[in-house]
Design an enzyme around this catalytic site. Sequence first.
Site, PDB file in Angstrom:
ATOM      1  N   CYS A 150       0.805  -1.233   0.000  1.00  0.00           N
ATOM      2  CA  CYS A 150       0.000   0.000   0.000  1.00  0.00           C
ATOM      3  C   CYS A 150       0.836   1.280   0.000  1.00  0.00           C
ATOM      4  O   CYS A 150       0.289   2.367  -0.182  1.00  0.00           O
ATOM      5  CB  CYS A 150      -0.934   0.005   1.211  1.00  0.00           C
ATOM      6  SG  CYS A 150      -2.016  -1.418   1.308  1.00  0.00           S
ATOM      7  N   HIS A 169      -3.902   7.022   5.901  1.00  0.00           N
ATOM      8  CA  HIS A 169      -4.047   5.766   5.151  1.00  0.00           C
ATOM      9  C   HIS A 169      -5.514   5.327   5.223  1.00  0.00           C
ATOM     10  O   HIS A 169      -6.166   5.152   4.206  1.00  0.00           O
ATOM     11  CB  HIS A 169      -3.110   4.717   5.749  1.00  0.00           C
ATOM     12  CG  HIS A 169      -3.054   3.435   4.985  1.00  0.00           C
ATOM     13  ND1 HIS A 169      -3.047   3.379   3.611  1.00  0.00           N
ATOM     14  CD2 HIS A 169      -2.994   2.151   5.421  1.00  0.00           C
ATOM     15  CE1 HIS A 169      -2.983   2.111   3.219  1.00  0.00           C
ATOM     16  NE2 HIS A 169      -2.962   1.346   4.298  1.00  0.00           N
ATOM     17  N   HIS A 182      -9.919   1.999  -1.993  1.00  0.00           N
ATOM     18  CA  HIS A 182      -8.482   1.856  -1.746  1.00  0.00           C
ATOM     19  C   HIS A 182      -7.817   1.466  -3.057  1.00  0.00           C
ATOM     20  O   HIS A 182      -8.017   0.362  -3.571  1.00  0.00           O
ATOM     21  CB  HIS A 182      -8.292   0.782  -0.677  1.00  0.00           C
ATOM     22  CG  HIS A 182      -6.872   0.562  -0.274  1.00  0.00           C
ATOM     23  ND1 HIS A 182      -5.822   1.331  -0.750  1.00  0.00           N
ATOM     24  CD2 HIS A 182      -6.310  -0.348   0.569  1.00  0.00           C
ATOM     25  CE1 HIS A 182      -4.693   0.912  -0.223  1.00  0.00           C
ATOM     26  NE2 HIS A 182      -4.965  -0.123   0.579  1.00  0.00           N
TER      27      HIS A 182
END
Length: 279
Positions: free
Chosen positions: A103, A235, A276
Amino acid sequence: LFEHAFFGISASESSAMDPQQRLLLQLSYESLHDTGLTKAQLLGSCIAVNVGQWESEFASVLVNTPAGLSVYAATGSQCSVTCGRVSFVLGLHGPCSSFNTACSSSLVANHSSLRALQYNECEGAVSAGSNMILSATAMRGIGIGGFTSATGRSHTFDVRADGYARGEAIETVMCEPDRNAQASSNGRMLGSAVRQDGRSASLTAPSGQAQQGVLTAALADARRRPKEFTMLEAHGTGTALGDPIETGALASVLLDHNDNARPTLEIASLKANAGHTEP
């Protein structure tokens, strides 16, 4: 037609090419063109290309098509070629790398661009990130692993958080040394830091202590104090484990609980709206 005429890509090569490569090539050129650079000026220039990409789901699609037998199939879905194609087509001679750190891939790619500019390894750098959902197999695997939300949404900082929703995006940014900070009207990158969780509860579980460390290191690199910040893009994946750990780390580093004059720190995450986009 634009692709064939402007970038010199044949129809047969295009059919075996991951759509990520095609779109990243176009958007990278747009970012470079927006700075006033022409194709002639780009040819032979020392401009870097750093791309965050963790895989090409197109490979599993390509193998079941006639294009999978093409001579171009070998390069059509390689992550190393995603960045290399930009440098090849535009004639860029700067450092060229693909990063896969899950990520954080695009952030690590951007960190590499910053350091390359600071050490005069290039005269400019394209920082990019790419993610496209092309395979049902990959989607099933992530779902079976328990990472995605059963409701199909990223409920960031929400009691309903049960995993994330996958999203697609390709972004490119042209980075240059800030030689005239007062006149600059563009975004400025003041500092950056890259670290790892190390030993945590599991391979995929975050570490609050490690997150505090990387935040502190980024602040030191930017030469900024915590109380100078009033907004933060987190995040915020929308998981019951990750979100509390992240907010706790942010509070520990950026909030002084003894300072009553400290302004409110607003925290947000685009994932709640766009999903995401993974790397």
